[in-house]
Design an enzyme around this catalytic site. Structure first.
Site, short mmCIF file in Angstrom:
data_model
loop_
_atom_site.label_atom_id
_atom_site.label_comp_id
_atom_site.label_asym_id
_atom_site.label_seq_id
_atom_site.Cartn_x
_atom_site.Cartn_y
_atom_site.Cartn_z
N THR A 287 0.84 -1.20 0.00
CA THR A 287 0.00 0.00 0.00
C THR A 287 0.87 1.24 0.00
O THR A 287 2.07 1.19 0.27
CB THR A 287 -0.89 0.06 1.26
OG1 THR A 287 -0.09 0.42 2.39
CG2 THR A 287 -1.60 -1.25 1.50
N ASP A 288 0.26 2.38 -0.25
CA ASP A 288 0.92 3.64 0.00
C ASP A 288 0.77 3.97 1.49
O ASP A 288 0.08 3.27 2.24
CB ASP A 288 0.31 4.74 -0.88
CG ASP A 288 1.31 5.84 -1.22
OD1 ASP A 288 2.25 6.05 -0.41
OD2 ASP A 288 1.16 6.49 -2.27
N TYR A 289 1.38 5.04 1.90
CA TYR A 289 1.48 5.42 3.32
C TYR A 289 0.09 5.56 3.95
O TYR A 289 -0.70 6.40 3.56
CB TYR A 289 2.23 6.76 3.39
CG TYR A 289 2.79 7.13 4.74
CD1 TYR A 289 4.14 6.95 5.02
CD2 TYR A 289 1.98 7.68 5.73
CE1 TYR A 289 4.67 7.32 6.24
CE2 TYR A 289 2.50 8.04 6.95
CZ TYR A 289 3.85 7.86 7.21
OH TYR A 289 4.37 8.23 8.43
N ALA A 291 -2.54 3.88 3.69
CA ALA A 291 -3.69 3.74 2.78
C ALA A 291 -4.76 2.80 3.31
O ALA A 291 -5.95 3.01 3.06
CB ALA A 291 -3.22 3.28 1.40
#
Length: 765
Positions: A287-289, A291
């Site tokens: 995932t992104d930060y 997310a």
């Protein structure tokens, strides 16, 4: 018994931090067998730990064992860390993982190595403007070599999001608006980072991002909703992601935005059907930060629900949120996720660690000798300087004002003329910003005693101090001057009065573009425009050196100035590279990979648009009622995709095609003669575009199908040829089938996307 003995030996060797697996042991076992044996030994908690990617937090050199993160590592709750730098520090942390945990599984160490490590190259939008794939690949290779020498084995790059909207600040981190060019660059970056053998300690795992459609947020506002048809996804936005997958990228990062009403981080169609089933991706998805946590704000459930949804969609690693670590055990007990789903995620992450050689030697990226010899070297900086010079785009050069003579007195005026920390640009987290070369220093050293260089700041970045603070975050200050606007301007005019020529260093600060730096106005800040107007009134020749991370609206500047050199944010060797080009030691050869609008109201604007039923056909900019045009602005951009001037001139002749017809099994060649008709040796990007005249679905007016960057000496001529097969003419139709349809195709070859000269063929069954 041999099976058990081999397994015990492997774990023992891991404990010692020496070679312990695979084809280098006396009793080799396959990668798959090794991973399955390891998974079989893991508790549920240890498995969930492998899916957890926290930030490095409070770890400091010499105190790794006492940190909060270290406590979680010892308990098997961490699969990797990011944003920790230095081989010695990473070695300390890796030692905890392989010597103080039950199963001694090594960690991944990631970082945003986006356009270089300590040796920083131009921002990605600038890199793309070189149109030089070997240079781009080399930049990634150098970044991998430096990062790996400092303990990093995973980068969150390349970012390949297509964006036709320069209001979105993160356009600076991508390769522009075109899916074909973006795909070629994606492949080059993956190859540069990963090489041909990930187990070499000079290569690192790449991560293509942000999957998917992140570059198309409504209103150009960061993290905003994205909504588009699937046919557009497949034709215009998906190709660079797929190109990275086809190139063997080891990991993928999910995007923040929703796709078809479902956030990407929980979108099973996107992560499983497209990525796994259609594209056959074999790596893992992170995932992104935060997310996973943010899925709650999207409105699809509580923390336990969204964490389970992300895992079931096809996400393997949770960055920072802790949702997998803290909720999946409960979801497993309640039957909301399966052990098979958890094991599959663990397997993919362990595969990556195995491919990186971490089970064989968990310290392979912690060689303290390399740390001293491979980072920020003279050779790497020379590559960065050369690459930066090739990224610059000459937007205007009336009366051949450039190149400048190395003589007389030259005034550098502007808030970006003597500032090191802004030169590397956004997303340069590993850079030693104070080591970057500002324009003033670069010009002084390139000129030596042959000319005098004087400097005045001239203005602050903006009149609005609060805005300037937002635009100079992360220590990238422009040292706001407390003097009044008038005092700064008067000093600038005094300095300009002593000069033979003025170089105006204006534009954005590095953090005016990048993540969470969306803008509604795209002109140079007004106080800088006032400074520029005052400099022009002196009657002295003025060259605008434009610093920017995105296309800007430059109608006034284009009208009033004789010379504009767009230098993006050039990296650590910025000042030297700019001086090389300004004084003609390097001939500019960059070409735009994103359209520059005349007005924000034209956005989104891109060359490969489709016709309407009422297209405006005149090129004079005249308004015609009941046709597709504006009543207050022209339709065409200020500078089109592919545009860029040179100190020399090029002529295109003899455009031809090898055959007027082509079958589905044939290949054809489109060629043109290119001559250097000017007074300098130079490089030209020869661009091939096509148009599918009639289709079962509407087709763009032009599509890039090939390009070659060639060097021509003064007076030299070359024939440039492009070979095409039916695969180059395919597109996704309304059924999302990848097809080529019989009919007429037009081909254009020229110096930018506005080329009109064409030849035609007919594709026949």
């Amino acid at each position: 018994m041999n099976f058990i003995k081999t397994s015990l030996l492997l774990l023992f060797f891991t404990f010692l931090g020496t070679a312990q697996t695979t084809n280098k042991t006396q009793n080799p076992i396959s990668k798959a067998q090794f991973i399955e044996e390891l998974i079989a030994k893991m508790t549920v908690e240890e498995k969930l730990g492998q899916l957890n990617l926290p930030t490095s937090g409070d770890i400091t050199t010499g105190q790794a064992n006492s940190s909060d993160v270290a406590k979680n590592i010892k308990e098997g709750k961490v699969g990797g860390l990011f944003n920790i730098k230095s081989a010695s520090k990473i070695r300390e942390v890796q030692k905890i993982a392989v010597e103080q945990t039950r199963l001694k599984i090594p960690l991944l160490f990631g970082m945003d190595v986006i356009h270089g490590y300590e040796t920083t190259f131009p921002i990605p939008l600038g890199l793309s403007s070189t149109w030089n794939l070997s240079l781009i690949e080399r930049s990634a290779q150098i970044a991998a070599k430096e990062a790996s020498a400092d303990g990093i084995n995973w980068t969150f790059s390349p970012m390949v999001d297509i964006s036709p909207d320069p209001r979105w600040g993160r356009v600076s981190e991508g390769s522009g608006e075109d899916p074909y060019l973006g795909s070629q660059i994606a492949k080059a970056m993956v190859k540069g980072y990963q090489g041909t053998d990930l187990s070499l300690n000079s290569t690192i795992l790449a991560c293509v991002k942000h999957f998917a459609l992140y570059g198309a947020p409504e209103a150009g506002r960061e993290y905003n909703t994205v909504d588009m048809s699937r046919i557009r996804m497949y034709n215009d936005y998906f190709p660079p992601y797929k190109a990275a997958v086809d190139a063997g990228v080891g990991s993928v990062m999910a995007s923040f935005n929703e796709v078809d009403g479902v956030p990407a981080t929980a979108n099973k169609w996107l992560m499983t059907e497209v990525l796994r089933n259609q594209w056959k991706f074999k790596g893992f998805v992170v995932t992104d930060y935060t997310a996973v946590q943010e899925l709650m704000e999207h409105g699809i459930g509580d923390f336990q629900t969204v964490s389970a949804a992300a895992l079931k969609a096809g996400i393997e690693m949770d960055m920072v949120s802790g949702g997998f670590l803290n909720t999946l055990k409960k979801s497993l007990d309640e039957g909301k996720v399966s052990m098979q789903q958890i094991d599959n995620a663990v397997r993919l992450i362990l595969n990556a660690k195995y491919d990186l050689g971490l089970f064989e030697d968990p310290y392979r990226y912690c060689d303290l000798k390399r740390n001293k010899t491979d980072i920020f070297t003279k050779e790497n900086r020379a590559e960065a300087r050369k690459t930066a010079a090739e990224s610059f785009v000459l937007l205007k050069n009336d009366n051949q004002l450039l190149p400048l003579k190395k003589a007389g007195t030259i005034a550098i005026v502007g808030p970006l003329g003597n500032n090191a920390v802004n030169m590397p640009g956004t997303w340069s987290v590993a850079t030693k910003h104070e080591m970057a070369i500002p324009l003033l220093k670069g010009m002084q050293e390139v000129l030596g005693q042959s000319a005098k260089v004087i400097y005045a700041k001239g203005s602050n970045l903006t009149e609005d101090a609060a805005y300037e603070e937002r635009a100079t975050m992360f220590g990238k200050t422009l040292n706001r001057d407390s003097r009044t606007k008038e005092q700064l301007l008067n000093e600038a005019l005094q300095i300009a009065g002593q000069a033979d020529i003025i170089v105006a260093a204006l534009g954005e600060s590095s953090e005016m573009s990048g993540e969470s730096s969306s803008r509604t106005e795209l002109e140079i800040p007004s106080v800088q425009k006032e400074l520029l107007a005052a400099l022009l009134k002196t009657g002295k020749p003025v060259v605008l050196v434009l610093f920017t991370g995105r296309p800007l609206v430059l109608v006034e500047e284009d009208k009033n100035l004789s010379a504009i050199l767009n230098v993006w944010f050039p990296g650590t060797e910025a000042g030297y590279a700019i001086a090389d080009v300004l004084f003609g030691d390097e001939n500019p050869s960059g070409k735009l990979t994103a359209t520059f609008p005349r007005s924000v109201g034209q956005i989104p604007i891109y060359y490969s648009h489709k016709n309407t039923g009422r297209p405006l056909t005149n090129k004079e900019g005249k308004f015609v009622k009941f046709l597709s045009n504006y009543i207050d602005e022209r339709n065409e951009p200020l500078y089109p995709f592919g545009y860029g001037l040179s100190y020399t001139t090029f002529k295109y002749d003899n455009l031809k095609v090898s055959s007027p017809t082509m079958t589905f099994s044939d290949k054809i060649t489109v060629s043109v003669d290119v001559s250097n008709t000017g007074n300098f040796d130079g490089k030209e990007v020869v661009q091939l575009y096509s148009r599918d005249v009639v289709g079962s679905v509407t087709r763009p007016i032009k599509e890039l199908k090939g390009f070659q960057k060639i060097a021509l000496k003064k007076g030299e001529k070359k024939t440039v040829s492009f070979e095409l097969s039916v695969g180059d003419l395919k597109f996704y139709d309304s059924n999302l089938d990848f097809v080529a349809e019989p009919g007429v195709f037009e081909f254009f070859i020229g110096t930018n996307s506005d080329v009109q000269q064409k030849v035609s063929i007919e594709l026949v069954k």
